[in-house]
Design a protein around this motif. Sequence first.
Motif, PDB file in Angstrom:
ATOM      1  N   UNK A  36       0.836  -1.323   0.126  1.00  0.00           N
ATOM      2  CA  UNK A  36       0.012   0.022   0.050  1.00  0.00           C
ATOM      3  C   UNK A  36       0.970   1.270  -0.159  1.00  0.00           C
ATOM      4  N   UNK A  37       1.974   1.035   0.510  1.00  0.00           N
ATOM      5  CA  UNK A  37       2.776   2.616   0.778  1.00  0.00           C
ATOM      6  C   UNK A  37       4.263   2.511  -0.364  1.00  0.00           C
ATOM      7  N   UNK A  38       4.700   1.260  -0.402  1.00  0.00           N
ATOM      8  CA  UNK A  38       5.831   1.175  -1.160  1.00  0.00           C
ATOM      9  C   UNK A  38       5.701   1.089  -2.771  1.00  0.00           C
ATOM     10  N   UNK A  39       4.537   0.484  -3.037  1.00  0.00           N
ATOM     11  CA  UNK A  39       4.176   0.335  -4.659  1.00  0.00           C
ATOM     12  C   UNK A  39       3.941   1.608  -5.288  1.00  0.00           C
ATOM     13  N   UNK A  40       3.043   2.739  -4.699  1.00  0.00           N
ATOM     14  CA  UNK A  40       2.900   3.714  -5.241  1.00  0.00           C
ATOM     15  C   UNK A  40       4.213   4.741  -5.276  1.00  0.00           C
ATOM     16  N   UNK A  41       4.992   4.408  -4.386  1.00  0.00           N
ATOM     17  CA  UNK A  41       6.336   5.104  -4.175  1.00  0.00           C
ATOM     18  C   UNK A  41       7.142   4.672  -5.330  1.00  0.00           C
ATOM     19  N   UNK A  42       7.330   3.329  -5.704  1.00  0.00           N
ATOM     20  CA  UNK A  42       8.010   2.867  -6.736  1.00  0.00           C
ATOM     21  C   UNK A  42       7.735   3.449  -8.249  1.00  0.00           C
ATOM     22  N   UNK A  43       6.424   3.208  -8.270  1.00  0.00           N
ATOM     23  CA  UNK A  43       5.623   4.074  -9.433  1.00  0.00           C
ATOM     24  C   UNK A  43       6.009   5.400  -9.791  1.00  0.00           C
ATOM     25  N   UNK A  51       8.429  15.219 -10.821  1.00  0.00           N
ATOM     26  CA  UNK A  51       7.380  15.435  -9.534  1.00  0.00           C
ATOM     27  C   UNK A  51       7.056  14.335  -8.619  1.00  0.00           C
ATOM     28  N   UNK A  52       7.779  13.396  -8.281  1.00  0.00           N
ATOM     29  CA  UNK A  52       7.213  12.263  -7.627  1.00  0.00           C
ATOM     30  C   UNK A  52       6.767  12.383  -6.366  1.00  0.00           C
ATOM     31  N   UNK A  53       6.982  13.578  -5.741  1.00  0.00           N
ATOM     32  CA  UNK A  53       6.511  13.703  -4.428  1.00  0.00           C
ATOM     33  C   UNK A  53       4.990  13.910  -4.405  1.00  0.00           C
ATOM     34  N   UNK A  54       4.606  14.747  -5.359  1.00  0.00           N
ATOM     35  CA  UNK A  54       3.038  15.200  -5.494  1.00  0.00           C
ATOM     36  C   UNK A  54       2.311  13.995  -6.258  1.00  0.00           C
TER      37      UNK A  54
END
Length: 102
Positions: A11-18, A26-29
């Motif tokens: 739930x938290x790492x997969x979106x981060x990797x994508x 602008x990966x933070x946004x």
Amino acid sequence: MLQTFAHYGCHFLLPLVVALLFFKSNWKIAYFIMLAGLLIDVDHLLATPIFNPNRCSIGFHPLHSSFAILFYFFLCIPKKSRLVGLGLVIHIVSDAVDCALM
Ligand SMILES: [Zn+2]
């Protein structure tokens, strides 16, 4: 233990990797918007008990039904809603992983 790890890992790492792979500038946004996909878990509040680690969310909760999932895929098509759609699809994938591990 493994289940809990897999659940939060996805739930938290997969979106981060994508976000890091596809939205470098602008990966933070991107990450923040995709994390909003977690909000669909509010439908768990409609169920009793609210949290049951042995229940598969997919197909059980209204926002995790096949109709809702189809809608999330369509959200990925227009540029404007793509990040939201992606976050929701990643959420469903993470939930599906949970189900597979049960
Ligand atoms: Zn969920």
